[in-house]
Design an enzyme around this catalytic site. Structure first.
Site, PDB file in Angstrom:
ATOM      1  CE1 TYR A  25      -3.713   2.525   0.926  1.00  0.00           C
ATOM      2  CE2 TYR A  25      -2.160   3.296   2.596  1.00  0.00           C
ATOM      3  CZ  TYR A  25      -3.322   3.471   1.867  1.00  0.00           C
ATOM      4  OH  TYR A  25      -4.084   4.596   2.078  1.00  0.00           O
ATOM      5  CE  LYS A  37      -3.238   5.348  -1.306  1.00  0.00           C
ATOM      6  NZ  LYS A  37      -4.298   5.997  -2.102  1.00  0.00           N
TER       7      LYS A  37
HETATM    8  N1  LIG Z   1      -8.681   6.905   5.905  1.00  0.00           N
HETATM    9  C1  LIG Z   1      -7.386   7.002   6.033  1.00  0.00           C
HETATM   10  O1  LIG Z   1      -6.835   6.902   7.154  1.00  0.00           O
HETATM   11  C2  LIG Z   1      -6.535   7.255   4.814  1.00  0.00           C
HETATM   12  C3  LIG Z   1      -5.189   7.597   5.026  1.00  0.00           C
HETATM   13  C4  LIG Z   1      -4.376   7.849   3.925  1.00  0.00           C
HETATM   14  C5  LIG Z   1      -4.901   7.746   2.646  1.00  0.00           C
HETATM   15  N2  LIG Z   1      -6.206   7.406   2.468  1.00  0.00           N
HETATM   16  C6  LIG Z   1      -6.686   7.321   1.090  1.00  0.00           C
HETATM   17  O2  LIG Z   1      -7.883   8.045   0.956  1.00  0.00           O
HETATM   18  C7  LIG Z   1      -8.618   7.535  -0.156  1.00  0.00           C
HETATM   19  C8  LIG Z   1     -10.083   7.442   0.238  1.00  0.00           C
HETATM   20  O3  LIG Z   1     -10.215   6.493   1.278  1.00  0.00           O
HETATM   21  P1  LIG Z   1     -11.183   6.704   2.537  1.00  0.00           P
HETATM   22  O4  LIG Z   1     -10.336   6.665   3.737  1.00  0.00           O
HETATM   23  O5  LIG Z   1     -12.083   7.860   2.298  1.00  0.00           O
HETATM   24  O6  LIG Z   1     -11.976   5.321   2.552  1.00  0.00           O
HETATM   25  P2  LIG Z   1     -13.327   4.850   1.878  1.00  0.00           P
HETATM   26  O7  LIG Z   1     -14.479   5.564   2.460  1.00  0.00           O
HETATM   27  O8  LIG Z   1     -13.305   3.367   1.945  1.00  0.00           O
HETATM   28  O9  LIG Z   1     -13.186   5.343   0.366  1.00  0.00           O
HETATM   29  C9  LIG Z   1     -12.609   4.603  -0.670  1.00  0.00           C
HETATM   30  C10 LIG Z   1     -13.478   4.862  -1.891  1.00  0.00           C
HETATM   31  O10 LIG Z   1     -12.820   4.356  -3.051  1.00  0.00           O
HETATM   32  C11 LIG Z   1     -13.776   3.688  -3.831  1.00  0.00           C
HETATM   33  N3  LIG Z   1     -13.071   2.683  -4.620  1.00  0.00           N
HETATM   34  C12 LIG Z   1     -12.302   1.668  -4.171  1.00  0.00           C
HETATM   35  N4  LIG Z   1     -11.826   0.963  -5.203  1.00  0.00           N
HETATM   36  C13 LIG Z   1     -12.315   1.557  -6.318  1.00  0.00           C
HETATM   37  C14 LIG Z   1     -12.181   1.292  -7.694  1.00  0.00           C
HETATM   38  N5  LIG Z   1     -11.453   0.255  -8.133  1.00  0.00           N
HETATM   39  N6  LIG Z   1     -12.794   2.102  -8.579  1.00  0.00           N
HETATM   40  C15 LIG Z   1     -13.537   3.144  -8.153  1.00  0.00           C
HETATM   41  N7  LIG Z   1     -13.697   3.450  -6.861  1.00  0.00           N
HETATM   42  C16 LIG Z   1     -13.094   2.656  -5.957  1.00  0.00           C
HETATM   43  C17 LIG Z   1     -14.763   3.081  -2.837  1.00  0.00           C
HETATM   44  O11 LIG Z   1     -16.047   2.881  -3.399  1.00  0.00           O
HETATM   45  P3  LIG Z   1     -16.483   1.478  -4.048  1.00  0.00           P
HETATM   46  O12 LIG Z   1     -16.023   0.415  -3.108  1.00  0.00           O
HETATM   47  O13 LIG Z   1     -17.961   1.572  -4.183  1.00  0.00           O
HETATM   48  O14 LIG Z   1     -15.801   1.426  -5.376  1.00  0.00           O
HETATM   49  C18 LIG Z   1     -14.833   4.160  -1.786  1.00  0.00           C
HETATM   50  O15 LIG Z   1     -15.842   5.101  -2.082  1.00  0.00           O
HETATM   51  C19 LIG Z   1      -7.951   6.213  -0.549  1.00  0.00           C
HETATM   52  O16 LIG Z   1      -7.160   6.393  -1.700  1.00  0.00           O
HETATM   53  C20 LIG Z   1      -7.067   5.920   0.654  1.00  0.00           C
HETATM   54  O17 LIG Z   1      -5.958   5.137   0.302  1.00  0.00           O
HETATM   55  C21 LIG Z   1      -7.028   7.154   3.522  1.00  0.00           C
END
Ligand SMILES: NC(=O)c1ccc[n+]([C@@H]2O[C@H](COP(=O)([O-])OP(=O)(O)OC[C@H]3O[C@@H](n4cnc5c(N)ncnc54)[C@H](OP(=O)(O)O)[C@@H]3O)[C@@H](O)[C@H]2O)c1
Length: 255
Positions: A153, A157
């Site tokens: 992961y 990133k």
């Molecule tokens: N939360 C944290 O602590 C954190 C920290 C650092 C970075 N991030 C990054 O922030 C971003 C958003 O994550 P989040 O924390 O907001 O979690 P989240 O609510 O689980 O959001 C992830 C979103 O990505 C969509 N998704 C996943 N695979 C996909 C695909 N192949 N095509 C299109 N959409 C896809 C999911 O929807 P579907 O499943 O319906 O497709 C979901 O809406 C991610 O890139 C994550 O790596 C999060």
């Protein structure tokens, strides 16, 4: 503030978490927003919650790991709004655990969505982007600080931020900026799935100098800044939104 009046912004992974918070923020600032994600029911629920009157939110079911889905997404945007002013390439997946236990399928999925998906989202959106456009790519704090359970992961990133640097150079002549944002521990479905159990929040908050998990709105504010003309002279950068997690050991945890 109305920095996005009449502007059109694509948010991948826009139905939940950081993507949904960003959609809300940009709508408040006047934008038209396209939400893409794999689950239609989540997209529709998000659109209803964001824009009950209709008209400023469009949803397109799409898997960013599928090039034909991205082509269909871009055609839909062109039909609806004629072009794009900004893209938040936010869709991402995480599989966490010791690297020796990561399956080949999980490794492929992480790279397909987080790296190839972001690469293709940018490339395929480009023909719709005008002068003054901006891409914001969602990276992660784990590109700055090793996390034992996150080898694939975090590497994906790191690639996301590297794409921001290279695309920033490549697209500058077209008047397009490209930056990444690196969230810390943000309270979303992804965070909760990766960190189950009642102790996770206290454990992770104790690593953060500001003493708490982040809220998706706090990342959304940073994304809105980078996507707006307020960041007109900023490109190729990574903006870390993590309460200090990467920068410093919290007071009291120094020994
Ligand atoms: N939360 C944290 O602590 C954190 C920290 C650092 C970075 N991030 C990054 O922030 C971003 C958003 O994550 P989040 O924390 O907001 O979690 P989240 O609510 O689980 O959001 C992830 C979103 O990505 C969509 N998704 C996943 N695979 C996909 C695909 N192949 N095509 C299109 N959409 C896809 C999911 O929807 P579907 O499943 O319906 O497709 C979901 O809406 C991610 O890139 C994550 O790596 C999060």
């Amino acid at each position: 503030m109305e920095r996005f009046t009449n502007k059109t912004v694509l948010i991948t992974g826009g139905a939940t978490g950081i993507g949904l918070a960003t959609a809300r923020r940009l709508l408040e600032e006047g934008a038209y927003v396209v939400l893409a994600g794999r689950r239609p029911e989540r997209l529709e629920a998000a659109a209803r919650a964001l824009d009950a009157d209709g008209g400023r939110v469009a949803t397109v079911p799409a898997d960013v790991a599928e090039p034909t889905d991205l082509d269909r997404l871009m055609r839909r945007i062109e039909t609806w709004r004629g072009g794009l002013n900004a893209v938040f390439a936010n869709a991402g997946v995480g599989v966490f655990g010791p690297s020796g236990q990561l399956s080949a399928d999980d490794l492929d999925r992480i790279l397909d969505v987080n790296v190839k998906g972001v690469f293709r989202t940018v490339r395929k959106a480009l023909p719709l982007m005008g002068d003054g456009g901006a891409f914001v790519l969602n990276a992660s704090w784990t590109l700055h600080r090793g996390l034992p359970v996150a080898a694939a992961y975090a590497a994906s990133k790191a690639a996301v931020h590297n794409l921001a640097r290279t695309f920033a150079a490549e697209l500058a002549p077209a008047g397009i900026r490209v930056n990444s944002v690196s969230p810390g521990y943000i309270d979303t479905e992804m965070y909760r799935a990766a960190n189950p159990g009642p102790d996770a929040e206290a454990r992770d908050a104790a690593q953060v100098p500001l003493g708490a998990l982040g809220h998706p709105d706090e990342v959304a504010a940073a994304v809105a800044f980078l996507a707006s003309d307020d960041a007109a002279y900023i490109t190729g950068q990574d903006l870390i939104v993590d309460g200090g997690l990467v920068a410093a050991v919290p007071t009291g945890a120094e020994k």
